[in-house]
Design a protein around this motif. Sequence first.
Motif, PDB file in Angstrom:
ATOM      1  N   SER A 142       0.826  -1.220   0.000  1.00 45.59           N
ATOM      2  CA  SER A 142       0.000   0.000   0.000  1.00 45.59           C
ATOM      3  C   SER A 142       0.856   1.264   0.000  1.00 45.59           C
ATOM      4  O   SER A 142       0.383   2.329  -0.364  1.00 45.59           O
ATOM      5  N   LYS A 143       2.129   1.154   0.383  1.00 43.56           N
ATOM      6  CA  LYS A 143       3.028   2.305   0.377  1.00 43.56           C
ATOM      7  C   LYS A 143       3.602   2.587  -1.011  1.00 43.56           C
ATOM      8  O   LYS A 143       4.169   3.649  -1.244  1.00 43.56           O
ATOM      9  N   LEU A 144       3.462   1.636  -1.923  1.00 43.45           N
ATOM     10  CA  LEU A 144       3.952   1.823  -3.292  1.00 43.45           C
ATOM     11  C   LEU A 144       3.040   2.796  -4.036  1.00 43.45           C
ATOM     12  O   LEU A 144       1.883   2.983  -3.667  1.00 43.45           O
ATOM     13  N   GLY A 145       3.545   3.349  -5.113  1.00 38.95           N
ATOM     14  CA  GLY A 145       2.710   4.164  -5.992  1.00 38.95           C
ATOM     15  C   GLY A 145       1.643   3.300  -6.642  1.00 38.95           C
ATOM     16  O   GLY A 145       1.772   2.066  -6.707  1.00 38.95           O
ATOM     17  N   ALA A 146       0.589   3.913  -7.123  1.00 40.18           N
ATOM     18  CA  ALA A 146      -0.543   3.171  -7.685  1.00 40.18           C
ATOM     19  C   ALA A 146      -0.127   2.265  -8.848  1.00 40.18           C
ATOM     20  O   ALA A 146      -0.581   1.116  -8.940  1.00 40.18           O
ATOM     21  N   PHE A 147       0.733   2.745  -9.722  1.00 40.86           N
ATOM     22  CA  PHE A 147       1.150   1.951 -10.885  1.00 40.86           C
ATOM     23  C   PHE A 147       1.939   0.727 -10.443  1.00 40.86           C
ATOM     24  O   PHE A 147       1.695  -0.390 -10.916  1.00 40.86           O
TER      25      PHE A 147
END
Length: 156
Positions: free
Chosen positions: A109-114
């Motif tokens: 969830s901490k990653l960017g959306a892509f």
Amino acid sequence: MDKKELEFTRVVKEHKSTIYTVCYMFSNDADEVSDFFQDVLTNLWKGFGAFEGRSDIRTWIYRVSLNTCISADRKKRKMKTVRLSMDINPYEDQSEDIRQSEMLRKRISKLGAFDRAIILLWLENMSYEEIGQVVGISTKNVSVRLFRIKEQLKNM
């Protein structure tokens, strides 16, 4: 029900877990996941008549689901709401598998959306080629991005 509605119902039943999985990767709040799910169904219905079958229906469903959730996630991040919650959930299962799954979900969830979309599709056992088709990048780019994403997750 007409033929289109029956076919749509069949497709949704067949791919319900796929849609839910995408929605769950963009929120851990049950109500919000339900809202995302409803938005995805609405967008799938709007585009169902125009789906020409040039790609696999599963690929199309992933693409619509991801685009819907990414858009909703962007809107949510702009709003910056403060949620009230209890610190303890007495119904939560604390088994080791659940804890590890939750830790992975929090890191993702901490990653960017892509990047979240790419790792989600990989966790769903999609081939690099299928992932590329869903997110619109080359197979080689999928490979490179997945390597970087995995390294990022290890270092969190």
